[in-house]
Design an enzyme around this catalytic site. Structure first.
Site, PDB file in Angstrom:
ATOM      1  N   LYS A 141       0.836  -1.208   0.000  1.00 56.32           N
ATOM      2  CA  LYS A 141       0.000   0.000   0.000  1.00 56.32           C
ATOM      3  C   LYS A 141       0.866   1.251   0.000  1.00 56.32           C
ATOM      4  O   LYS A 141       1.967   1.245   0.555  1.00 56.32           O
ATOM      5  CB  LYS A 141      -0.898   0.020   1.248  1.00 56.32           C
ATOM      6  CG  LYS A 141      -1.900  -1.110   1.330  1.00 56.32           C
ATOM      7  CD  LYS A 141      -2.742  -0.994   2.592  1.00 56.32           C
ATOM      8  CE  LYS A 141      -3.843  -2.058   2.601  1.00 56.32           C
ATOM      9  NZ  LYS A 141      -4.678  -1.965   3.822  1.00 56.32           N
TER      10      LYS A 141
ATOM     11  N   ARG B 268     -12.466  13.042   8.725  1.00 55.46           N
ATOM     12  CA  ARG B 268     -13.561  13.852   8.163  1.00 55.46           C
ATOM     13  C   ARG B 268     -14.900  13.257   8.595  1.00 55.46           C
ATOM     14  O   ARG B 268     -14.955  12.147   9.117  1.00 55.46           O
ATOM     15  CB  ARG B 268     -13.495  13.804   6.627  1.00 55.46           C
ATOM     16  CG  ARG B 268     -13.658  12.375   6.108  1.00 55.46           C
ATOM     17  CD  ARG B 268     -13.780  12.270   4.608  1.00 55.46           C
ATOM     18  NE  ARG B 268     -14.097  10.910   4.185  1.00 55.46           N
ATOM     19  CZ  ARG B 268     -13.231   9.931   4.050  1.00 55.46           C
ATOM     20  NH1 ARG B 268     -11.959  10.121   4.313  1.00 55.46           N
ATOM     21  NH2 ARG B 268     -13.625   8.720   3.663  1.00 55.46           N
TER      22      ARG B 268
ATOM     23  N   GLY C  62      -8.129   4.586   1.152  1.00 56.59           N
ATOM     24  CA  GLY C  62      -9.359   4.401   0.396  1.00 56.59           C
ATOM     25  C   GLY C  62      -9.211   3.473  -0.792  1.00 56.59           C
ATOM     26  O   GLY C  62     -10.037   3.490  -1.692  1.00 56.59           O
TER      27      GLY C  62
HETATM   28  C1  MV4 Z   1      -6.810  -4.561   2.948  1.00 52.27           C
HETATM   29  C2  MV4 Z   1      -7.575  -5.692   2.633  1.00 52.27           C
HETATM   30  C3  MV4 Z   1      -7.117  -6.921   3.062  1.00 52.27           C
HETATM   31  N1  MV4 Z   1      -5.964  -7.005   3.741  1.00 52.27           N
HETATM   32  N2  MV4 Z   1      -5.668  -4.710   3.644  1.00 52.27           N
HETATM   33  C4  MV4 Z   1      -9.517  -1.364   0.667  1.00 52.27           C
HETATM   34  C5  MV4 Z   1      -9.758   0.057   0.981  1.00 52.27           C
HETATM   35  C6  MV4 Z   1      -8.643   0.499   1.852  1.00 52.27           C
HETATM   36  N3  MV4 Z   1      -9.163   1.178   2.994  1.00 52.27           N
HETATM   37  C7  MV4 Z   1      -7.926  -0.765   2.225  1.00 52.27           C
HETATM   38  N4  MV4 Z   1      -8.620  -1.851   1.620  1.00 52.27           N
HETATM   39  C8  MV4 Z   1      -8.326  -3.144   1.919  1.00 52.27           C
HETATM   40  N5  MV4 Z   1      -7.168  -3.327   2.600  1.00 52.27           N
HETATM   41  C9  MV4 Z   1      -5.256  -5.918   4.033  1.00 52.27           C
HETATM   42  N6  MV4 Z   1      -4.120  -6.029   4.719  1.00 52.27           N
HETATM   43  C10 MV4 Z   1      -8.765  -5.511   1.957  1.00 52.27           C
HETATM   44  C11 MV4 Z   1      -9.141  -4.221   1.569  1.00 52.27           C
HETATM   45  C12 MV4 Z   1     -10.368  -4.119   0.835  1.00 52.27           C
HETATM   46  C13 MV4 Z   1     -10.432  -4.538  -0.505  1.00 52.27           C
HETATM   47  C14 MV4 Z   1      -9.326  -5.039  -1.182  1.00 52.27           C
HETATM   48  C15 MV4 Z   1      -9.436  -5.460  -2.498  1.00 52.27           C
HETATM   49  C16 MV4 Z   1     -10.659  -5.381  -3.149  1.00 52.27           C
HETATM   50  C17 MV4 Z   1     -11.760  -4.870  -2.513  1.00 52.27           C
HETATM   51  C18 MV4 Z   1     -11.663  -4.447  -1.174  1.00 52.27           C
HETATM   52  C19 MV4 Z   1     -12.780  -3.950  -0.531  1.00 52.27           C
HETATM   53  C20 MV4 Z   1     -12.673  -3.534   0.766  1.00 52.27           C
HETATM   54  C21 MV4 Z   1     -11.455  -3.619   1.455  1.00 52.27           C
END
Ligand code: MV4
Length: 451
Positions: free
Chosen positions: A158, A292, A164
């Site tokens: 990330k 926010r 987001g």
């Molecule tokens: C993740 C995750 C699984 N494992 N991190 C998506 C939005 C942002 N706030 C972080 N997100 C995610 N982080 C870890 N370590 C799953 C998501 C996630 C997501 C990822 C891929 C496709 C759709 C998603 C929907 C919601 C959250």
């Protein structure tokens, strides 16, 4: 309180903020772009200032123009809503140095929480469980490989300045890590002007659960339950509810305590949200903090009967909030469906245009937050959110039946909307049973419309 608030936003959230101001006896100033002359926020506010052409960069994202509008009208406070400048630390700081109260957290808090690595380490120090992974930024391909191996595959890379869902990369095998690492860095640099990335264990099918917080900036933070925001598509939430069907009373107790501890550790002020992942084993982990008010705040308002915008305004002026844990208690269940001007039969393609007829649902437990009306022309320059339909019931089952009934009553003609999508989700077996996670929509296909 005698203040004049400038609302640096448009659409339903501008109306929402104006309503709160009116109930507090505060004067309001709307700003609008040349595309928004016919928008309701222009008419609802006591005064309105045109700030420029339709392009967001020349209007709702243009700091000098918005500050000028505040100075011309003698506004002494600024509400940023969500999106646009809501999490822009520079904007918050310019407001403060111009003698305009920013209705939100301090500029320092916005910039610190905008750094997802800082946010994670701060929460960890406060005793909040965080997603396992790198302790800070990952410097080299070699370090990325080593960290992925010790964390265990799959991992996710990330951007530190992201959030987001933007600029993320899932890596399932050791052979992909170095390529994914350099691609993520390049993308982070291009997207956020900062190439710093971090690594976490990737959870395959978690719930996205967030805790609503209010801090007074004097060391006190209260938690107003959680929202389940797992029903999303391409990181756009479509349905939110409170309480989460996945959260037990014990998880809730621990999650609220963790969120409060984290926010009190940074002496948080204003409304904020702590986002957690809840995994298959029902363990929760801190993911990020939003500084926010969020689109989905009404589900919390319905369950707690608290006006979050008014509370945000009160604490911004140094007053204490009206509510404490001793005088708030959740009642029943709330669900929100986002009604977007998008065609759910065509991959949710945004479809701006003219609304030819518009009728909103009503009755007990139904709330509609919208800026739309019959003959309103949806401009193509901004997001496609047209209305938020929020229902409250004594339990999840009643809220669901109420949502189905309200969706049936809702009439929007002239543009396609996500209403048919919501009607189908509300009768989906897995959704009805509360058995869904962030991948619910990966497997959901629209049936042909029978209406
Ligand atoms: C993740 C995750 C699984 N494992 N991190 C998506 C939005 C942002 N706030 C972080 N997100 C995610 N982080 C870890 N370590 C799953 C998501 C996630 C997501 C990822 C891929 C496709 C759709 C998603 C929907 C919601 C959250």
């Amino acid at each position: 309180m005698s203040h004049k608030i400038l609302i640096a936003n448009r659409g339903e959230i501008a109306l929402r903020v104006i309503r709160a101001c009116k109930e507090l006896g505060l004067h309001t100033v709307a700003v609008y772009s040349q595309a928004d002359v016919d928008c309701l926020h222009v008419r609802f506010a006591d005064e309105a200032v045109c700030i420029g052409p339709p392009a967001p960069a020349e209007s709702y994202l243009n700091i000098p123009r918005i500050i000028s509008a505040a100075e011309i009208t003698n506004a002494d406070a600024m509400h940023p809503g969500y999106g646009f400048l809501a999490e822009n630390a520079k904007f918050a700081e310019i407001c403060e140095t111009s003698g305009i109260t920013f209705i939100g957290p301090t500029p320092e808090m916005i910039s610190k929480m905008g750094d997802k690595i800082y946010a994670k380490s701060t929460m960890k120090k406060a005793g909040v469980p965080v997603i396992p992974g790198s302790e800070g930024g990952v410097k080299s391909e070699g370090e990325a490989e080593e960290l992925a191996r010790s964390t265990g595959f799959p991992v996710i890379i990330k951007a530190a300045a992201g959030g987001g869902g933007r600029g993320m990369r899932i890596v399932r095998e050791p052979s992909q890590i170095s390529k994914a690492f350099s691609a993520a860095k390049t993308e982070a640099q291009a997207g956020f002007g900062d190439s710093t990335v971090y690594i976490e264990r990737y959870f395959e099918s978690p719930h996205h659960v967030e805790v609503q917080l209010l801090g007074n900036g004097k060391g006190k933070v209260i938690a107003l339950g959680e929202r389940d925001c797992s029903i999303q598509r391409k990181h756009q939430k479509l349905i939110e509810e409170s309480p989460s069907p996945a959260v037990t009373p014990e998880i809730r107790k621990n999650m609220m305590a963790a969120a409060i501890a984290g926010a009190e550790a940074v002496n948080y002020r204003s409304a904020g949200t702590v986002e957690f992942l809840l995994d298959e084993k029902k363990q929760f982990y801190f993911m990020e903090m939003n500084t926010r008010i969020q689109v989905e705040h009404p589900v919390t308002e319905m369950v707690f009967n608290v006006d979050l915008i008014k509370e945000q305004i009160r604490v911004a002026f140094g007053d204490d909030f009206k509510h404490t844990h001793a005088n708030i208690e959740p009642v029943g269940h709330a669900i929100e469906c986002r009604i977007n001007a998008e065609d759910p039969f065509e991959g949710f393609r945004p479809m701006p245009g003219e609304i030819t007829s518009f009728h909103t649902p009503g009755g007990l437990g139904v709330r509609v937050d919208t800026h739309a009306y019959a003959n309103y022309k949806i401009p193509p320059f901004y997001d496609s959110l047209l209305a938020k339909l929020i229902v409250h019931g004594y339990d999840r089952r009643e809220a669901l039946e109420r949502m189905k009934r309200a969706l049936e009553e809702f009439v929007i003609e002239g543009v396609p909307t996500t209403i048919p999508f919501h009607k189908q989700v509300m009768k989906d077996d897995r959704f009805v049973r509360g058995e869904f996670n962030t991948h619910f929509l990966d497997h959901f296909t629209m049936e042909a419309d029978s209406d």
